[in-house]
Design an enzyme around this catalytic site. Sequence first.
Site, PDB file in Angstrom:
ATOM      1  N   ASP A  10     -24.762  60.009  10.707  1.00 34.50           N
ATOM      2  CA  ASP A  10     -25.791  59.811   9.700  1.00 34.50           C
ATOM      3  C   ASP A  10     -26.967  60.725  10.071  1.00 34.50           C
ATOM      4  O   ASP A  10     -27.034  61.235  11.196  1.00 34.50           O
ATOM      5  CB  ASP A  10     -26.220  58.344   9.696  1.00 34.50           C
ATOM      6  CG  ASP A  10     -27.440  58.108   8.847  1.00 34.50           C
ATOM      7  OD1 ASP A  10     -27.395  58.415   7.655  1.00 34.50           O
ATOM      8  OD2 ASP A  10     -28.451  57.618   9.401  1.00 34.50           O
ATOM      9  N   ASP A  12     -30.819  60.460   8.377  1.00 31.65           N
ATOM     10  CA  ASP A  12     -32.120  59.784   8.353  1.00 31.65           C
ATOM     11  C   ASP A  12     -32.094  58.543   9.238  1.00 31.65           C
ATOM     12  O   ASP A  12     -31.264  57.646   9.059  1.00 31.65           O
ATOM     13  CB  ASP A  12     -32.491  59.379   6.919  1.00 31.65           C
ATOM     14  CG  ASP A  12     -32.858  60.573   6.060  1.00 31.65           C
ATOM     15  OD1 ASP A  12     -33.570  61.462   6.555  1.00 31.65           O
ATOM     16  OD2 ASP A  12     -32.444  60.616   4.888  1.00 31.65           O
TER      17      ASP A  12
END
Length: 237
Positions: A10, A12
């Site tokens: 991922d 953010d």
Amino acid sequence: MTELRLAIWDVDGTLVDSRDVIQACMETAFRGAGLPPPEYDATRRIVGLSLGEALGTLAPPDIGADQLAALVEAYKQSFVTHRTAPGYHEPLYDGAIELLDQLKADGWLMAVATGKSHRGVDALFEKHNLRSYFDTVWCADDGPGKPHPFMVEQAMGALGCAPQESLMIGDAIHDMAMGKAAGVRALGVSWGFGRADELASAGADEIHHDFRTLTQSLKAFAEIRPVKAPGVNEATG
């Protein structure tokens, strides 16, 4: 038999500290649409979802389709405005680049699975010079978003990796749910948007509070999966 090893990241809240800028963009977009802005605790719970789903969750339940579409566009414009403003700050977390360097040197394959758009990822990669680390990138505009397993499955398929050779690393419950739905080991990190207890409830196999223990975990994973070059078959006979 030697195996591949794939780290699916991922972005953010996992590699980049985007907590302040995402909340600021939410507040700007909602105020511009004449809506009360969400509190940070509400915002953090939707990070990772596709933008339309995320904003639909935060918006009033009676919002119309046209108003929601306008809110989505307002958020996109707000992000561009913030990203190009003087003093814009969206730093990598301490230890992130060192771990990416180490994994690349050790022969890992690496992928991105993010709720960001390709435009957003491209801007982030350019800002932090990250493009060379990743072998494939999958975003919310490629297909079903988190927690659907689509992005993890596509990353594995693009690189020829099986679920047992792959890890999902993220900070949100949607990352954990996506990883588990795809049948991969899900490693949660507590320094982003999700709390440790939430990650555990979402099925995280491990939860890490700093890059030191995350590095140790990835090293242990690699030790039982010696690396091989993609597409190379072992000799038989």
